[in-house]
Design an enzyme around this catalytic site. Sequence first.
Site, PDB file in Angstrom:
ATOM      1  N   ASP A  12       1.097  -1.078  -0.044  1.00  0.00           N
ATOM      2  CA  ASP A  12       0.118  -0.046  -0.059  1.00  0.00           C
ATOM      3  C   ASP A  12       0.406   1.195  -0.062  1.00  0.00           C
ATOM      4  O   ASP A  12       2.394   0.998   0.640  1.00  0.00           O
ATOM      5  CB  ASP A  12      -1.098  -0.363   1.190  1.00  0.00           C
ATOM      6  N   GLU A  58       1.001  -0.476  -5.606  1.00  0.00           N
ATOM      7  CA  GLU A  58       0.166   0.867  -5.041  1.00  0.00           C
ATOM      8  C   GLU A  58       1.119   2.544  -5.587  1.00  0.00           C
ATOM      9  O   GLU A  58       1.657   2.526  -5.410  1.00  0.00           O
ATOM     10  CB  GLU A  58      -1.018   0.814  -4.444  1.00  0.00           C
TER      11      GLU A  58
END
Length: 537
Positions: A200, A241
């Site tokens: 993330d 990401e």
Amino acid sequence: MQSLWYKNAIVYSLDVETFMDSNGDGIGDFAGLTQQLDYLSGLGITCLWLHPFYPSPKRDDGYDVMDYYNVDPCLGTLGDFVEFMHEAKERGIRVLIDLVINHTSIHHPWFQAARSNQHSTYRDYYVWSDDPPPTDPAELVFPDVEDSIWEYDEQAGAYYLHHFYKEQPDLNISNPAVRDEIRKIVHFWLQLGVSGFRVDAVPYFVKNVDVLAKQYELESFLEDLRQYVCSRNAEAILLAEANVESESFPLYFGDGDRMHMLFSFFANQKKFLALARQNVAPLIDGLNQLPNIPQSGQWLNFVRHHDELTLDQLSDAERNEIFQAFAPEEHMQIYGRGIRRRLPPMVNGDRRYIELIYSLLFTLPGIPLIRYGEEIGMGDDLSLPDRDSVRTPMQWTDAPNGGFSTAPSGRLSKPVIAEGEYGYQHVNVAAQQRDSESLLNWFDRAIRIRKQCPEFGWGRWVIIDIDEPSVFAHSCQWNGKMVVAVHNLSNQPCTVTLKFSCDRPLVDLFGDCQYEPWQGASALALEAYGYRWLRAA
């Protein structure tokens, strides 16, 4: 090649909380997900990406983690997770989980120790300042909610850094002790059988480092993480990401020694600009800006995922074009940079348009990501706040709550879509399984044929020159085989000629109509939003 399994995977993303409730408490759980693995296996899914399921106060849909080594009690137990992993493996489905290491929850024991004692070992797990610099508005991830990336903590007597919500203090990646903790987390879940991690908010590691007196190079961290993951499981992968400009992509892939995969944020935004204009030029421009990536690297293509459809790599004028086409009302937009709608409402439920866009998903260079519910054309609920509009429970049947839960509707963790054309009474798995012409059966066929076309995932791709501005065509070649995909982004039919050399007939694999094998430079007719998948026989 087993070690590069992800090069031709079919990825499906879901939130355990909104997928299937097994015990009637209104919250999806691992037991419910396990019950639905046969459905996912039957659809042809080879890899699941699970959103955070760790204990969390849910300030940010589970991305504010309190404990990296457990399952949130409302979703089940570690035992339930282990059983789920066993059943997934039995069906040949790999599992990726979220690795949320840019920040923790303010309720994490590390932060509680850090704020209570400036001499604590955990103080340097976070980034503190007595006199932080002013916040550049461009640094705000949630500009509608936060006005600074620094928050004063009375107990600590100092400001802490948070690029996301103030309830999510940023971790200090430059601290070797924090990196050791990350390795322990990775090892723990690899031991339980996961095949890798969706990492993330990777670009914010850089931004965190920039404010530290003692900097730690992002490149070194990514290389160390890759090396550690592969030392524990040679087939495990890291999916980053990283919604960044195209010039930065090499930073994340490295020489095949950093991230295995990146989300195709940049190409996706260019794709929607092309769709809004009904002109393929932006898509071609976006693909041409993609760098050559290592043989072990891969792009993960998507249409929508659990966040907003972000458009922040585009200019204000380009973004407004997309807003006008797909989200013309202000409540359909979010953070000034994105769209908080699922695809079917964005295109007014036009089945031809929906098929075209997902046909692009399956054939663009890389591999596809399917967000739960996309295969049945789920809609959104714009009455819900922020990103929750696209995070409603899965719609299984026309039973109360769409078959997601037997709990009273008022007890659901998130409300199911119960009204309008996208309500569960009209859009659900059971009904579409009985309908041979349903979107679900279209997805089933598309996935089956896509798995027979490894050229799209493995191959060398080339954009084919066409004199029709609304038509995008490209070929992918691998191991002496070739596939060609042709897409008409216009709402008007057209006839085109493919300007490329092929001494073999092209056979239609999957399209909006059938015809005899096509030879040479003959004209190719396309319906409005028409598409073709062609194989050189």
